[in-house]
Write a protein that holds these residues in place. Structure first.
Motif, short mmCIF file in Angstrom:
data_model
loop_
_atom_site.label_atom_id
_atom_site.label_comp_id
_atom_site.label_asym_id
_atom_site.label_seq_id
_atom_site.Cartn_x
_atom_site.Cartn_y
_atom_site.Cartn_z
N SER A 154 -11.17 2.79 117.55
CA SER A 154 -12.43 3.55 117.60
C SER A 154 -12.40 4.52 118.78
O SER A 154 -12.93 5.62 118.70
CB SER A 154 -13.64 2.61 117.67
N SER A 201 -10.46 7.57 117.71
CA SER A 201 -11.29 8.50 116.93
C SER A 201 -12.20 9.32 117.82
O SER A 201 -12.38 10.53 117.60
CB SER A 201 -12.15 7.75 115.91
N GLU A 249 -10.15 11.95 119.35
CA GLU A 249 -9.77 12.94 118.34
C GLU A 249 -10.88 13.97 118.14
O GLU A 249 -10.62 15.16 117.99
CB GLU A 249 -9.47 12.25 116.99
N ARG A 250 -12.13 13.46 118.18
CA ARG A 250 -13.26 14.39 118.03
C ARG A 250 -13.30 15.39 119.18
O ARG A 250 -13.49 16.57 118.97
CB ARG A 250 -14.58 13.61 117.95
N ARG A 308 -3.73 12.77 116.11
CA ARG A 308 -3.77 11.37 116.50
C ARG A 308 -2.80 11.08 117.65
O ARG A 308 -3.15 10.41 118.62
CB ARG A 308 -3.42 10.50 115.28
#
Lengths: 77, 748
Positions: free
Chosen positions: B218, B221, B224-225, B239
């Motif tokens: 998590s 992610s 990544e945002r 990633r």
């Protein structure tokens, strides 16, 4: 279960790595060689002076005492 | 017709013409043509997986050697023609992972990302898959175009290891090929797999996804945002970028900052640091541990190890027993250093003896068996080579004189031939020493010996591996500088390059002995003088190393020893030959040109003067330089001007080759014996010792200088070494002079 620095572990003993408190570059090298917290290590040679020899993931590695002093391990039965 | 010609060509010619064609297409159209495009393969693997062996078997010969931009790390390339395709292999440095924490790791990563090879060939050691698979996984996280070669697969059976290759292949979705470079199997399959992947038939579409566990996932992610808007996400897989930044990657952070995306850097750093606080340890530890966990689950039903019953000593063969005995001895806390030192001393002495008769010639002539000593010298490799070259010179001289005139003849006979002779007389020495080092390395003995000396050398800012250059230096400084490659890190290597030239080599010993036996008659005094000169030189060399580390590199701690100890085994002849030839070829190419060039320059200095060619020795530029040095020498060593310029001139000769000092002195006194010539210089004991200290330290010989440049690729470093050595030579010799002069004064 005893916690100690790797340089105090007698030869022939298996132990598990708890923490590494070494410099940046060495830390990365050791980790990529498989020496991460949680991994199992066997001390093959430790004469009390000079580098010691350990086995990690089936590979023999020689470590100077300066580094071994900064690796915290728990001794396994 | 062209077609018929093409069919007639042998495959070697076809390959050559193909390369020419491709190169021409690149030049004329600016890009590779579709059909004849070469396949570019980056070859990567952890240290000791057998990369250089496989690379040699795959390519036959290295076609191109250069340095990676901005570094002293070598970049080797080799070409192989297979099924009408040209495959170019690029050898990447041996590294443990892609964390970019060393120069080598940065090079490898940059190559994969920026040069975009068609695929990356990752070597995994089939005798230690659990460890060496780590790099393969890291590469797979970065690029899907991968072929894995399982090296040393000829050894697995005897070690009780079985690898289910098909299972591994289907789990990873990339070709996995067991190979043995020594036995030569699996190579065709490997080349087929390379072509398949390059042409997109058998490869993954996406990089591999290691599951890092719900919590880290998590976080990935989240990062990544933050990164999705970054320009860097077009260069690297998103990633991968997120994971690397979470693990902490100064290289990537620098890249982001260069793009002006400082807030991205700070954003990711905040996430990383707050998590590290929660966990109480670095995030990288978690990632690496997860990656190893992934490897363990990947290999669970792939690698099967049959625990072999430990055999008793009676069941072992003689070689196995010898190996076990050696291993025990070297690692013994007290015997280890002694055994290591003696074995290395014997090995290196033997090699020097074959080459020049040293140290036995010196020992024998010192003990009074000068005829025997001469015999040994004459039949050593360099003795025979020297004989050959003198013969060549005398043979050519009259012939050349009649057709080319005396000047050109002298250029060839006194300039070019000795230059080429110097290179060739170093060559067997270099080959034998590199053969010995290659044997020690390939058999796994070298790192074991090095451990014994680590305690001693770490006091001087070096690791135990410094024993090799230091020991070789006693015979000859030139291969000792080459052996600096054995160092663990770049700083240590440079420390070795600047300190090793202080070690008194065999040629210096010859001059020292000539002086000592001429001036000192008492054997005890001779031994004392000799020993103190060696002690001073070693002290200077070791102090230079620690000073360079502390002052120039500002490193307080010695290089920490973290080296792998591969199992002791019999080395392969093929591998030894490659390593040896690779080393020697390098010397011939790089240092060879410099040595011949400088020999011609010195020939000019010693045969031309302001009045032109063919004047007496005393009127040459060399003599003028000697006279320029004379005032300094006469002040330092209390010699009159007439003697001082002769010493200056001889020192100049000694720069070309140390032992040439003796020859030059005798020449200046009209060809009298060396004894007489040296006595004529009229040193006193203090000035003699001071002078010998200077002579030992002042500068290494010219070929060694050429190699210092070759290895450091830095004119600045090379010049600094020369100036530093002259400076230290002057200071040390003055100190010795002052001490000895005041002692003589006190006792007289």
């Amino acid at each position: 279960m005893t916690t100690t620095a790797l340089d105090m572990v007698p030869p022939g003993t298996r132990c598990r790595v708890i923490a590494l408190d070494v410099g940046y570059g060495i830390n990365r090298r050791l980790m990529q060689m498989g020496l991460v917290p949680g991994s199992e290590v066997k001390v093959l040679d430790n004469s009390g002076r000079g580098p010691l020899v350990i086995e990690v993931r089936g590979v023999e590695i020689a470590l100077s005492r300066g580094i071994a002093k900064k690796i915290l391990v728990e001794v396994l039965k | 017709m062209l077609r018929r010609f093409w069919l007639k060509c042998s495959s070697k010619w076809k390959c050559l013409l193909n390369v020419v064609y491709v190169k021409l297409m690149v030049v004329t159209t600016g890009k590779n043509s579709g059909r004849e495009r070469e396949i570019v393969v980056g070859v990567i693997g952890q240290p000791n997986v057998g990369k250089s062996t496989l690379f040699n078997v795959l390519t036959g010969e290295i076609s191109h050697v250069a340095n990676w931009p901005g570094t002293t790390v070598e970049r080797k390339e080799g070409v192989r023609e297979y099924k009408g395709k040209i495959i170019r292999f690029v050898d990447l440095p041996g590294i443990y992972g892609l964390s970019a924490s060393t120069t080598e790791e940065v090079i490898a990563r940059k190559y994969i990302v920026e040069e975009k090879p068609d695929l990356v060939l990752v070597l995994v050691d089939s005798t230690a898959v659990e460890r060496t698979m780590y790099l393969a996984i890291q590469v797979l996280e970065l690029t899907p175009k991968v072929v894995i070669a399982l090296t040393k697969s000829d050894l697995t059976h005897s070690l009780g290891i079985h690898i289910h290759v098909d299972r591994l292949e289907s789990k990873l979705s990339v070709p996995v090929v067991p190979v043995s470079a020594i036995k030569g199997y699996g190579l065709r399959e490997l080349l087929d797999a390379i072509i398949d992947v390059a042409e997109g038939r058998r490869c993954r579409r996406e990089p591999i996804r290691v599951n890092y566990g719900s919590f880290l996932e998590s976080t990935i992610s989240d990062v990544e945002r933050v990164l999705s808007k970054s320009a860097l996400s077009r260069k690297y897989p998103l990633r991968w970028l997120a994971i690397r930044l979470l693990e902490g990657d100064p290289e990537l952070e620098k890249e982001l900052e260069l793009l002006g995306e400082d807030e991205v850097v700070h954003g990711v750093r905040r996430i990383r640091e707050s998590l590290a606080r929660t966990y109480g340890r670095e995030l990288m530890e978690l990632f690496v541990a997860q990656r190893f966990k992934f490897i363990d689950s990947l290999l669970g039903d792939v690698v099967v190890r049959v625990e072999k019953k430990a055999r008793r000593y009676e069941e072992l063969s003689l070689t196995e027993l010898a190996t076990a005995l050696l291993d025990r001895l070297i690692q013994h806390p007290l015997m280890g250093p002694v055994v290591s030192f003696i074995s290395l001393l014997i090995l290196f002495s033997l090699i020097f003896a074959v080459n020049t008769g040293f140290p036995f010639n010196v020992l024998l002539s010192y003990l009074g068996f000068s005829e025997l000593a001469e015999l040994i010298e004459e039949y050593s490799i360099s003795g025979l080579l020297g004989l050959g070259f003198t013969y060549l010179s005398t043979l050519l001289e009259p012939l050349l004189k009649t057709c080319l005139g005396p000047q050109v003849t002298s250029l060839i006979v006194d300039g070019v031939i000795p230059g080429v002779g110097a290179i060739l007389s170093f060559l067997p020495l270099i080959m034998l020493i590199s053969l010995l080092i290659a044997t020690l390395e390939d058999s796994g003995l070298a790192p074991r010996f090095a451990i014994s000396f680590h305690n001693f050398f770490s006091r001087f800012g070096l690791s135990g591996r410094a024993i090799y250059p230091f020991m070789i230096g006693l015979g000859c400084n030139l291969p000792a500088v080459l052996a600096s490659r054995t160092a663990l890190e770049e700083e240590e290597r440079r420390q070795l390059i600047v300190s090793v030239p202080f070690i008194p080599c065999q040629a210096r010993l010859v001059v020292i002995l000539a002086f000592v036996t001429t001036y000192i008659k008492n054997p005890l005094g001779q031994a004392l003088a000799l020993l103190s000169l060696y002690a001073i030189s070693f002290l200077v060399a070791l102090l230079t190393s620690i000073l360079t580390r502390r002052v120039v590199y500002r490193r307080k701690e010695p290089p920490e020893l973290v080296i792998e100890l591969p199992p002791i085994h019999r080395p392969s002849g093929k591998v030894l030959w490659w390593l040896t030839w690779d080393y020697s070829k390098h010397f011939l190419r790089k240092a060879g040109i410099i040595i011949v060039g400088l020999s011609i320059v010195t020939w000019m200095l010693l045969s031309y003067g302001p009045e032109g060619y063919g004047v007496g020795i005393e009127k040459t530029y060399g003599a003028l330089l000697g006279k320029l040095l004379a005032p300094v020498i006469s002040v330092l060593y209390g010699l009159d001007a007439e003697k001082a310029w002769k010493v200056g001139f001889a020192l100049l000769h000694g720069f070309i080759a140390k032992e040439a000092f003796l020859e030059a002195t005798s020449l200046l006194y009209g060809g009298v014996s060396i004894d007489e010539a040296l006595r004529a210089l009229g040193f006193t004991l203090p000035s003699l010792m001071a002078f010998l200290v200077f002579f030992t330290l002042y500068v290494p010989c010219l070929p060694t200088i050429a190699v210092i440049y070759q290895e450091s690729r830095s004119v600045r470093l090379t010049l600094s070494v020369i100036l530093y050595m002259i400076g230290i030579g002057l200071v040390a010799s003055q100190l010795v002079y002052l001490v000895l002069a005041s002692l003589t004064f006190l006792y007289s």
